[in-house]
Design an enzyme around this catalytic site. Structure first.
Site, mmCIF file in Angstrom:
data_model
loop_
_atom_site.group_PDB
_atom_site.id
_atom_site.type_symbol
_atom_site.label_atom_id
_atom_site.label_comp_id
_atom_site.label_asym_id
_atom_site.label_seq_id
_atom_site.Cartn_x
_atom_site.Cartn_y
_atom_site.Cartn_z
ATOM 1 N N SER A 65 -58.435 28.066 16.418
ATOM 2 C CA SER A 65 -58.224 28.293 14.991
ATOM 3 C C SER A 65 -59.463 27.954 14.168
ATOM 4 O O SER A 65 -59.532 28.291 12.994
ATOM 5 C CB SER A 65 -57.030 27.479 14.492
ATOM 6 O OG SER A 65 -57.336 26.097 14.487
ATOM 7 N N LYS A 102 -58.259 21.620 10.522
ATOM 8 C CA LYS A 102 -58.451 22.745 9.588
ATOM 9 C C LYS A 102 -59.453 22.336 8.517
ATOM 10 O O LYS A 102 -59.793 21.161 8.386
ATOM 11 C CB LYS A 102 -57.123 23.104 8.895
ATOM 12 C CG LYS A 102 -56.009 23.585 9.828
ATOM 13 C CD LYS A 102 -56.249 24.979 10.382
ATOM 14 C CE LYS A 102 -55.169 25.393 11.369
ATOM 15 N NZ LYS A 102 -55.221 24.694 12.655
#
Lengths: 148, 429
Positions: A65, A102
């Protein structure tokens, strides 16, 4: 009167003399190394990567990700809990009891955890929903497999 | 700026449980316990489990029904993780005061009278300690501050139990009547150094609360209980008698014992276990630069199986000359084991203790030195310690410790060593 002596005395029957080393220190007579005043310890990656030892932890990254930020599957990331998370930092956060890595977006009242890979979507934090940042990512470590 | 001593006691709440939760956030509100060596008894409980009335030290098998009913999770002890987290807490605390005594794996005393003003006073400093330890390590702590170690410990108890203090209690900030009122409300067994053993004897003399003990005559306490209780009494009055021990004193004896994963009957297997405990203890002995003059060895059957025949025995073997050599100590321990071993019993635990310790430097020469000390012993032992430091405990051990170690510790549900092993790091997605 007899005196004790440390002088080695030849023993009968040709027994081998026993060697006693009184001083094991080596004394060199000659020029000292011209570099000895300039010797430094080698490089230590801990010094480079870790600013606050008590607050720094390592994580293993799974998944892709964050490939856009050059963080690949299997990388180790260095996480510092003493850094206050700011807009645009890469963070390790806790979402539904799981760790996620993230980029933190905090602008104009919007709080999001944004992946760096178009195949993933952002996690938005509506007002009232608490975002738990575990620590701020301050480094990435990658080792290539040994060649053979 | 005050110059009278001020002690702070910082204590991690439910330490083992809190360490597990730092790395497993999903467990944040799950009732959970950490079990002792060999998954025996609960040695740490989360608040949820305490609220269910589970006491410290309850054997896991006795709480299995309760656990099933309330979904209590049990973890094996992960001492590698707890040790690393404890070091981190100490590092944070050193940033507040250079005068620090690590009292146990989850508690430390600090002298703060010279630095407290930098943080706005003892109470404010306590809050900063609390929030920094939490921020940097993820661990929740409580702080107690008082003019003596015993009062700091009491203040810590109040910080933990009385919600209004919000985790930090500075006795200096309370008025005298307030302090005494709190002391009157706390059972005397909570006082550091008193405990549940002495409490009944104190009760016979009408001393039930902390305040009763504080008001007792120190001289009378000395007559009845000895100098230690006299000191406790003075310390409760705010007269510091115990100094900060910044350097841990060398231990007077070193113990290594474990319960077995499964009962052991054969002398061969018992010998392996004993030999491996000697290896571990001898390493600690060399670490503190001591030698020992005697080795005690003991065996025990399972006390929770009273229906089985019991043989609990121990013996002490003296050495020809004090030594720190694993081989010499192993030989002594195994000789002792042979003398106490009786076949036909199911042994559950064995252990050794190195006693009569002294400094290696100040040894009396002996007629038999040549017999006792192999000339290359020191080099061999230091090589062994280095290998084990580098490649992990027990990597290089004596042949007597065995290779299978079928008896070795059971830790079926140990969490990963999140902070010390590359292959056990927490995973982030």
């Amino acid at each position: 009167m007899q005196t004790l002596t440390q002088t080695p005395v030849k023993m009968p029957d040709d027994a081998p003399a026993c060697e006693v080393r009184l001083i094991s220190h080596r004394i060199s007579a000659g020029f000292p190394s011209p570099a000895s005043d300039y010797v430094e310890d080698g490089l230590d990656l801990n010094d480079y990567l870790v600013r606050n030892k008590a607050a720094t932890f390592m994580f293993t990254v799974k998944g892709d990700s964050m490939t856009g930020a050059s963080i690949e599957d299997g990388d180790k990331v260095v996480v510092d809990r003493s850094q206050a998370p700011q807009h645009n930092d890469i963070v390790v956060a806790v979402v539904d009891g799981e760790y996620t890595i993230k980029r933190l977006f905090m602008r104009g009242g919007t709080v999001e955890l944004r992946p760096e890979n178009a195949a993933f979507s952002a996690i938005r934090f509506a007002e009232g929903r608490e975002l738990e940042v575990w620590g701020v990512v301050v480094g990435v470590v990658r080792r290539y497999p040994a060649k053979r | 700026m005050s110059t009278a001593p001020q002690f702070a006691l910082v204590d991690v709440n439910n330490f083992y449980v809190s360490c597990e939760r730092v790395f497993q956030p999903a467990l944040a509100h799950v009732p959970m316990v950490v079990l002792s060596n060999n998954d025996g008894c609960a040695v740490a409980r989360s608040n949820e489990v305490k609220a269910l009335g589970v006491k410290m030290g309850v054997p896991w098998f006795k709480m299995k029904d309760l656990a099933a009913k309330h979904g209590i999770r049990a973890f094996s002890s992960n001492y590698t993780l707890y040790g690393d987290m404890s070091n981190r807490v100490a590092m944070v605390l050193r940033g507040f005061s250079p005068q620090l005594e690590i009292y146990s794996i989850d508690e430390a005393f600090l002298r703060i009278e010279t630095v407290a003003h930098l943080h706005g006073g003892p109470g404010a400093m306590g809050q900063q300690i609390r929030s920094r330890v939490k921020q940097w390590t993820g661990l929740p702590v409580c702080v107690g501050v008082g003019p003596s170690k015993t009062l700091a410990k009491l203040a810590n108890h109040m910080a933990k139990k009385i919600p209004v203090f919000d985790g930090v209690c500075d006795l200096h900030a309370l008025s005298r009547p307030e302090r005494l009122a709190h002391m009157a409300n706390i059972d005397v067994s909570e006082v550091w150094g008193v405990g549940p053993q002495l409490a009944p004897r104190l009760a016979e003399m009408g001393i039930r609360s902390v305040l009763d003990l504080r008001n007792a005559s120190p001289k009378a306490m000395r007559t009845h209980f000895g100098v230690v209780m006299e000191r406790v009494c003075s310390e409760l009055r705010g007269i510091p008698c115990l100094a900060l021990e910044e350097v841990a004193p060398s231990r007077q004896q070193i113990m290594s014992s474990r319960s077995f994963g499964q009962s052991v009957e054969a002398l061969g297997e018992l010998s392996e276990a004993v030999a491996s405990y000697v290896g571990r203890a001898a390493e600690k002995l060399r670490q503190q630069g001591s030698v020992c003059a005697a080795v005690h060895v003991f065996v025990q059957c399972n006390p929770f199986r009273p229906e089985e025949p019991q043989n609990n025995a121990g013996t002490t073997v003296a050495l020809i000359a004090p030594s720190d050599d694993t081989l010499a100590l192993t030989a002594a321990a195994l000789q002792g084991l042979k003398s106490i071993y009786r076949p036909g019993f199911r042994y559950k635990k064995a252990g050794i203790m190195l006693t009569l310790l002294s400094d290696k430097g100040i040894q009396q020469g002996s007629l038999f030195d040549a017999v006792a000390e192999h000339p290359r012993s020191a080099a061999l032992m230091s090589a062994m310690d280095q290998v084990n430091r580098l490649y992990g405990r027990g990597m290089l051990r004596t042949g007597a410790s065995g290779t299978q170690q079928r008896w070795s510790m059971r830790s079926e549900n140990r969490s990963p060593r999140f902070t010390t092993r590359w292959d056990e790091l927490p995973v982030v997605r």
